[in-house]
Design a protein around this motif. Structure first.
Motif, PDB file in Angstrom:
ATOM      1  N   LEU A 124       0.867  -1.176   0.000  1.00 33.46           N
ATOM      2  CA  LEU A 124       0.000   0.000   0.000  1.00 33.46           C
ATOM      3  C   LEU A 124       0.901   1.222   0.000  1.00 33.46           C
ATOM      4  O   LEU A 124       1.636   1.467   0.961  1.00 33.46           O
ATOM      5  CB  LEU A 124      -0.912  -0.025   1.230  1.00 33.46           C
ATOM      6  CG  LEU A 124      -1.964   1.061   1.325  1.00 33.46           C
ATOM      7  CD1 LEU A 124      -2.970   0.960   0.176  1.00 33.46           C
ATOM      8  CD2 LEU A 124      -2.700   0.956   2.665  1.00 33.46           C
ATOM      9  N   GLN A 125       0.874   1.959  -1.109  1.00 31.62           N
ATOM     10  CA  GLN A 125       1.695   3.153  -1.275  1.00 31.62           C
ATOM     11  C   GLN A 125       0.819   4.390  -1.154  1.00 31.62           C
ATOM     12  O   GLN A 125      -0.259   4.445  -1.747  1.00 31.62           O
ATOM     13  CB  GLN A 125       2.317   3.208  -2.667  1.00 31.62           C
ATOM     14  CG  GLN A 125       3.270   2.135  -3.036  1.00 31.62           C
ATOM     15  CD  GLN A 125       3.983   2.502  -4.327  1.00 31.62           C
ATOM     16  OE1 GLN A 125       4.468   3.622  -4.514  1.00 31.62           O
ATOM     17  NE2 GLN A 125       4.065   1.544  -5.238  1.00 31.62           N
ATOM     18  N   PHE A 126       1.298   5.387  -0.444  1.00 29.89           N
ATOM     19  CA  PHE A 126       0.633   6.686  -0.384  1.00 29.89           C
ATOM     20  C   PHE A 126       1.507   7.674  -1.134  1.00 29.89           C
ATOM     21  O   PHE A 126       2.684   7.834  -0.822  1.00 29.89           O
ATOM     22  CB  PHE A 126       0.448   7.138   1.065  1.00 29.89           C
ATOM     23  CG  PHE A 126      -0.593   6.349   1.795  1.00 29.89           C
ATOM     24  CD1 PHE A 126      -1.909   6.789   1.845  1.00 29.89           C
ATOM     25  CD2 PHE A 126      -0.264   5.157   2.416  1.00 29.89           C
ATOM     26  CE1 PHE A 126      -2.869   6.052   2.507  1.00 29.89           C
ATOM     27  CE2 PHE A 126      -1.218   4.412   3.086  1.00 29.89           C
ATOM     28  CZ  PHE A 126      -2.529   4.864   3.131  1.00 29.89           C
ATOM     29  N   ARG A 127       0.923   8.300  -2.138  1.00 31.63           N
ATOM     30  CA  ARG A 127       1.634   9.281  -2.940  1.00 31.63           C
ATOM     31  C   ARG A 127       0.948  10.634  -2.793  1.00 31.63           C
ATOM     32  O   ARG A 127       0.005  10.783  -2.053  1.00 31.63           O
ATOM     33  CB  ARG A 127       1.679   8.845  -4.412  1.00 31.63           C
ATOM     34  CG  ARG A 127       2.398   7.532  -4.600  1.00 31.63           C
ATOM     35  CD  ARG A 127       3.884   7.630  -4.229  1.00 31.63           C
ATOM     36  NE  ARG A 127       4.398   6.333  -3.837  1.00 31.63           N
ATOM     37  CZ  ARG A 127       5.020   6.091  -2.696  1.00 31.63           C
ATOM     38  NH1 ARG A 127       5.213   7.025  -1.814  1.00 31.63           N
ATOM     39  NH2 ARG A 127       5.451   4.898  -2.409  1.00 31.63           N
TER      40      ARG A 127
ATOM     41  N   ASP B  25       4.725   3.957   2.786  1.00 34.97           N
ATOM     42  CA  ASP B  25       4.708   2.600   2.245  1.00 34.97           C
ATOM     43  C   ASP B  25       4.383   1.621   3.362  1.00 34.97           C
ATOM     44  O   ASP B  25       4.942   1.729   4.468  1.00 34.97           O
ATOM     45  CB  ASP B  25       6.090   2.227   1.690  1.00 34.97           C
ATOM     46  CG  ASP B  25       6.460   2.997   0.446  1.00 34.97           C
ATOM     47  OD1 ASP B  25       6.024   2.575  -0.637  1.00 34.97           O
ATOM     48  OD2 ASP B  25       7.183   4.007   0.550  1.00 34.97           O
ATOM     49  N   PHE B  26       3.508   0.663   3.054  1.00 32.16           N
ATOM     50  CA  PHE B  26       3.135  -0.382   4.006  1.00 32.16           C
ATOM     51  C   PHE B  26       3.100  -1.712   3.270  1.00 32.16           C
ATOM     52  O   PHE B  26       2.489  -1.809   2.209  1.00 32.16           O
ATOM     53  CB  PHE B  26       1.753  -0.098   4.615  1.00 32.16           C
ATOM     54  CG  PHE B  26       1.732   1.143   5.452  1.00 32.16           C
ATOM     55  CD1 PHE B  26       1.900   1.064   6.829  1.00 32.16           C
ATOM     56  CD2 PHE B  26       1.574   2.389   4.874  1.00 32.16           C
ATOM     57  CE1 PHE B  26       1.902   2.208   7.601  1.00 32.16           C
ATOM     58  CE2 PHE B  26       1.581   3.545   5.635  1.00 32.16           C
ATOM     59  CZ  PHE B  26       1.749   3.453   7.010  1.00 32.16           C
TER      60      PHE B  26
ATOM     61  N   LYS C 180       7.100   2.433   6.127  1.00 40.36           N
ATOM     62  CA  LYS C 180       8.007   3.573   6.033  1.00 40.36           C
ATOM     63  C   LYS C 180       7.182   4.821   5.817  1.00 40.36           C
ATOM     64  O   LYS C 180       6.370   4.882   4.891  1.00 40.36           O
ATOM     65  CB  LYS C 180       8.988   3.404   4.875  1.00 40.36           C
ATOM     66  CG  LYS C 180       9.915   4.593   4.719  1.00 40.36           C
ATOM     67  CD  LYS C 180      10.922   4.389   3.610  1.00 40.36           C
ATOM     68  CE  LYS C 180      11.867   5.575   3.577  1.00 40.36           C
ATOM     69  NZ  LYS C 180      13.099   5.270   2.881  1.00 40.36           N
ATOM     70  N   LEU C 181       7.400   5.809   6.681  1.00 40.12           N
ATOM     71  CA  LEU C 181       6.812   7.129   6.483  1.00 40.12           C
ATOM     72  C   LEU C 181       7.915   8.024   5.953  1.00 40.12           C
ATOM     73  O   LEU C 181       8.960   8.178   6.597  1.00 40.12           O
ATOM     74  CB  LEU C 181       6.253   7.694   7.793  1.00 40.12           C
ATOM     75  CG  LEU C 181       5.090   6.946   8.401  1.00 40.12           C
ATOM     76  CD1 LEU C 181       4.619   7.648   9.679  1.00 40.12           C
ATOM     77  CD2 LEU C 181       3.943   6.810   7.429  1.00 40.12           C
TER      78      LEU C 181
END
Length: 186
Positions: free
Chosen positions: A31-34, A148-149, A161-162
């Motif tokens: 799971l990516q946060f952009r 990222d998870f 990772k933040l």
């Protein structure tokens, strides 16, 4: 706010109007946060994942990418990516996972080389009429930090990772190194 150690089962709607379940019960989920749709840094990063998508899938990992833009904006800028994209303009998932929007996203000198490279890359694609120009005023602003998870089928967060700046996220090689073998998970 502490990072989640487990992710409850939920269904999310992709920009292609399909429903996906997180965690995926059949494989790992990355799971990516952009940031925003059309973000040059995000685009450069996600293209590196798109090029190696078959390798990521072979490692039994499903890519799911969240943006703080609307589905319509995502379709316009990112719709050709080979993985699931989730629109989260209200930043509900961002808050749940502890993803921040801070000025350091762009002010950190460690991000500047990638900012320059991504602006040049996107500008060339715009000039060749391969991509629309990034939005002048992106939905939700420019200041999101990446996250990222890696989530196991049972919902455990195996790694996270933040990002500390706009270019601080896992590479494909880092992701693959974090993924336990399929045999070890079962």
């Amino acid at each position: 706010m502490p990072l989640p150690t487990t992710v409850p089962t939920r269904e999310l709607v992709t920009i292609a109007d399909s429903t996906l379940r997180i965690p995926d019960q059949n494989c790992l989920t990355h799971l990516q946060f952009r940031r925003f749709a059309g973000c040059p840094i995000c685009n450069l990063h996600l293209r590196s994942f798109a090029v190696r998508h078959a390798e990521i899938r072979a490692a039994d990992i499903r890519e799911v990418v969240v943006f703080h833009s609307s589905a319509a904006e995502l379709r316009k800028y990112e719709g050709d990516l080979p993985f699931d994209l989730i629109a989260d303009p209200t930043r509900t998932l961002y808050r749940e996972f502890g993803i921040e929007a801070k000025p350091r996203a762009l002010l950190d000198p460690r991000a500047w080389p990638t900012i320059l490279r991504s602006v040049v890359t996107v500008s060339m694609a715009v000039l060749r009429k391969e991509k629309p120009a990034p939005p002048a005023k992106p939905e939700g602003g420019r200041l999101g930090l990446p996250g990222d998870f890696l989530i196991a089928p049972d919902g455990r967060v195996l790694a996270s990772k933040l990002g500390q700046h706009a270019d601080d996220q896992w590479s494909v090689d880092e992701l693959l190194a974090l993924a336990p073998s399929t045999k070890a998970r079962h």
